[in-house]
Design an enzyme around this catalytic site. Sequence first.
Site: not given
Length: 331
Positions: A36, A220
């Site tokens: 992430d 992201d």
Amino acid sequence: DTGSAAATPIDPRFDIAYVTPVTIGTPPQTLQLDLDTGSSDLWVFSSHTPASQVRGQQIYSPDKSTTSKLLDGHTWSIRYGDGSGSRGNVYTDNFAIGGIMVETQAVETAEEVSSSFTTEDNIDGLVGLGFSTLNTVSPEGQLTFFDNAKPKLDAPVFTADLKYMKEGTYDFGFIDESKYTGEITYVPVDTDPGYWTFTSSGYGVGSGTFSSSPITGIADTGTSLVYLPTAIVTAYYRQVEGATNSRSYGGYVFPCNSTLPPFVFGIGEAKFTIPPSYMSYAAVTDGSPTCFGGLQSSSGIGINIWGDVALKAAFVVFNGEEPPTIGWANK
Ligand SMILES: CCCC[C@H](NC(=O)[C@H](Cc1ccccc1)NC(=O)N1CCOCC1)C(=O)N[C@@H](CC1CCCCC1)C(O)(O)C(F)(F)C(=O)NC
């Protein structure tokens, strides 16, 4: 060193998240973690997670590892944009992704996870690949896997080659020229407060005119969709028959049999096209004729997010040199 690891969608019906196998401890314990770039904590389901909050996830047991060390008096607690969260304590241990081994990686063990983590049995934790300034460990913040691994990598980079409903790869320490076409366009990254923040040069809807206007947002890998300013989102759905902004579904929906235009975004002089198949994210519930859009408004979030729906349309280089930059190439 260089290394590669698979990024596998956790759901065969739609790309909600991707997981990557990692090993922790001695002997190695294998977990499937969500890499992430939108956060900087490496945390895992563990032997410290209450049994009532574990539903099928693999767990890390520090007591079964001869190389684990408790980081005494250190705790962590994180809240994500979708309202999920977790907290716990911290060990250091051997940690490897794709053969890249870090001997004293801070591994944050969960003492509590929110319900959405409990129900998501395909995610055993996260590997934060944002900047270490975002790490939540107290009283001393810890380094990400990438920051720890960087000195031993052939090049201080990692790349994301995420794919639509298929297994992709994360590479560490090298740029695989076979994974992209044309040139990589690099743009500056603002590391404050700790995301991979960059500015896109504009957007276009279908074959319409390209609007050259700066769009600052974060790259992201941990976010499923793309969240952009309302003006852009309404311009897109104006081209979709039967599209509405549904309060009950929490975003733009449309009839699944509507024709969707592609969405184009710019990086410098380069253009990237998110195809209609990615822009029709998923049926709102299994079998429903109503579909949820892969592009949604960022007005409720506070930042624009270029999540997986955009990332899987490109080959993306997260360049950790000083100053960091981000590179985008078609594929
Ligand atoms: C609305 C603004 C962002 C929401 C974003 N979440 C998401 O994008 C989640 C991810 C998820 C994966 C699997 C199971 C359940 C949820 N998906 C999601 O909200 N949806 C709803 C809309 O349809 C698509 C799926 C987020 O919080 N991303 C975190 C990391 C995720 C947290 C939840 C578990 C998976 C990873 C983030 O770190 O990328 C962040 F940058 F957004 C963040 O919060 N940083 C602090």
